[in-house]
Design an enzyme around this catalytic site. Structure first.
Site, mmCIF file in Angstrom:
data_model
loop_
_atom_site.group_PDB
_atom_site.id
_atom_site.type_symbol
_atom_site.label_atom_id
_atom_site.label_comp_id
_atom_site.label_asym_id
_atom_site.label_seq_id
_atom_site.Cartn_x
_atom_site.Cartn_y
_atom_site.Cartn_z
ATOM 1 N N GLU A 299 11.643 20.362 -27.049
ATOM 2 C CA GLU A 299 12.909 20.971 -27.429
ATOM 3 C C GLU A 299 13.980 20.972 -26.127
ATOM 4 O O GLU A 299 15.283 21.337 -26.354
ATOM 5 C CB GLU A 299 12.388 22.607 -27.258
ATOM 6 C CG GLU A 299 12.059 22.953 -28.638
ATOM 7 C CD GLU A 299 11.844 24.717 -28.721
ATOM 8 O OE1 GLU A 299 12.008 25.207 -29.791
ATOM 9 O OE2 GLU A 299 12.004 25.371 -27.714
ATOM 10 N N HIS A 320 -11.833 6.723 -30.155
ATOM 11 C CA HIS A 320 -12.688 6.305 -31.358
ATOM 12 C C HIS A 320 -11.747 6.548 -32.525
ATOM 13 O O HIS A 320 -12.208 6.522 -33.660
ATOM 14 C CB HIS A 320 -13.825 6.994 -31.297
ATOM 15 C CG HIS A 320 -14.848 6.857 -30.447
ATOM 16 N ND1 HIS A 320 -15.877 5.970 -30.488
ATOM 17 C CD2 HIS A 320 -14.753 7.248 -29.014
ATOM 18 C CE1 HIS A 320 -16.512 5.754 -29.359
ATOM 19 N NE2 HIS A 320 -15.836 6.448 -28.349
ATOM 20 N N LYS A 435 15.481 27.415 -40.258
ATOM 21 C CA LYS A 435 15.573 29.002 -40.641
ATOM 22 C C LYS A 435 16.500 29.445 -41.573
ATOM 23 O O LYS A 435 16.249 29.950 -42.493
ATOM 24 C CB LYS A 435 15.797 29.812 -39.315
ATOM 25 C CG LYS A 435 14.486 29.389 -38.135
ATOM 26 C CD LYS A 435 15.016 30.468 -37.022
ATOM 27 C CE LYS A 435 13.909 30.179 -35.997
ATOM 28 N NZ LYS A 435 14.294 30.802 -34.541
#
Length: 446
Positions: A299, A320, A435
């Site tokens: 951010e 792995h 949003k």
């Protein structure tokens, strides 16, 4: 107190530059980036850059009153006595910092220890089945909760608090419910402040001059951490010691580890052509610190088409799965390794008369020793044949003081790094895009 340190042994070309600087030598290849970071240092400490009204975190550790820490500890102890479960409601910086510290410091089986409330998180996503399971769990256990939101209107925590407050009031009645809620919010305004005042909830203040992802050393993180049993005074003391190391009249390139880390990152980004930074640990207790770190740097730096992409991995487990790509895939990233120097307990590998697994060559050795050699072997392979530059962040031990140091170190390095790229490290305008679309799709009144 022993402090965290950096090691650039496996840092390849940038590591050699940092080593030369530690010896007091000037390095022409780094001069431009150094000057940008020195400018950023003054911008950060003088408060002259974009986002300067969110610099309260810079000197926060030395300004937290002892009385405030004692007050939070006392209130937290009251919650601990009446709680089998403690629900922490928040998202982003109101959640990740707390979880990072708790996961680093709590015993692995803490939920089975009497008198140690289990910390449960809510309001950090919108998953319906998770909330349904949480409400069912709370039906049969005593609990308290803390809601963390400056405005009280952020979608995820607001919905979670609405549901949990309703559940709490039905279970205990309104009078007792208010004694089981703490709100961490704005000191004077906002929906949550209004509700807390009307209902009589205990409150702590989200500082006006500290953004969410830099807020873990404020009541945003300190109160829930105190309920979880974390030594918050030790956490703040560690951060304060790091503040004293990093804040000065100018950058000391031989000693300022945040500036040196920021320089390493910027050399990889600007001169090495790297696009991502992989934060690695060899101890899973660091996992959520990596999640907090991703938000902090993502951010703060990811703006204007700039910034390293922050990602994390847990070794040896991920060796792995991702190990093949890290060793031989496209060279997009460098590694920063959280290297834990001391364990809290001791486990020795026994001998086996039959040795069917072929592991007798490590019999008599501690597991920590084997893990240490796995770390060394990995860094040799990645930086050698793999040509992946690696920096090590040496953490002396997992305790509140050293985690406090680590938090402040990363925050300071992030502010420096962001300003050196001429971005505002303290806003997040891009977060609003989803949003706006979500609210439109949900039919929210304009």
């Amino acid at each position: 107190m022993e402090s965290i340190r950096l090691d650039f042994t496996y840092g390849l070309e940038a590591g050699q530059i940092l080593q030369s600087l530690s010896e007091g030598k000037d390095v022409a290849a780094a001069e431009g980036v150094k000057k940008d970071l020195e400018r950023a240092y003054r911008t950060l400490l003088d408060g002259t850059g974009a986002g300067s009204d969110f610099l309260g975190w810079v000197r926060l550790p030395s300004r937290i009153p002892e009385a405030e820490l004692s007050s939070m500890t006392e209130k937290a102890e009251a919650f601990r006595k009446k709680s089998r479960l403690f629900v922490c409601i928040g998202i982003g910086g109101s959640y990740l910092g707390t979880r990072a510290v708790v996961e680093a410091l709590k015993p692995r089986l803490a939920d089975r220890i009497p008198g140690s409330p289990a910390l449960i998180y809510a309001g950090h996503h919108l998953e319906q089945d998770y909330m349904a399971e949480l409400l069912e769990l709370l039906d049969s256990h005593d609990y308290t909760l803390c809601v963390i939101s400056k405005s009280g209107t952020t979608t995820e925590p607001a919905i979670a608090f609405r549901l949990l407050r309703n559940h709490l009031e039905k279970k205990y009645g309104k009078e007792e419910a208010k004694n089981r809620i703490v709100a961490v919010t704005d000191k004077a305004k906002g929906a949550l402040r209004t509700l807390a005042t009307e209902e009589g909830y205990a409150t702590y203040t989200v500082p006006d001059d500290i953004g969410g992802r830099y807020s873990v050393l404020s009541p945003v993180g300190l109160f829930p951490l105190a309920v979880a049993g974390v030594d918050i005074k030790g956490l703040v003391a560690g951060a304060k010691s790091m503040q004293q190391e990093l804040v000065a009249d100018r950058i000391d390139w031989q000693r300022n580890i945040a500036a040196r880390y920021a320089l390493f990152r910027q050399l990889q980004y600007r001169q090495g052509g790297m696009k991502a930074e992989l934060l690695v640990d060899f101890d899973s207790r660091f996992h959520y610190l990596g999640e907090w770190w991703k938000q902090l740097f993502g951010e703060s730096e990811g703006k204007q088409g700039k910034g390293l992409f922050p990602c994390n991995a847990g070794f040896t487990t991920d060796l792995h799965s991702l190990g093949q790509y890290i060793q031989e895939g496209e060279r997009l990233f460098f590694e920063s390794v959280l290297s834990l120097q001391r364990q809290k307990k001791r486990v020795v590998i026994p001998q086996d008369a039959r040795n069917l697994d072929g592991m007798d060559f490590v019999a008599g050795k501690e597991m920590a020793y084997v893990n240490q050699k796995a770390e060394e072997g990995t860094l040799m392979a990645h930086s050698g044949k793999g040509n992946v530059p690696v920096a090590r962040i040496l953490v002396p031990g997992l305790d509140a003081c050293h985690i406090g140091q680590l938090i402040y170190f990363f925050e300071f390095a992030c502010g420096l790094s962001g300003y050196s790229m001429n971005v505002n490290p303290f806003d997040q305008p891009g977060v609003e895009a989803y949003k706006q679309n979500m609210f439109r799709l949900l039919g929210k009144p304009s």
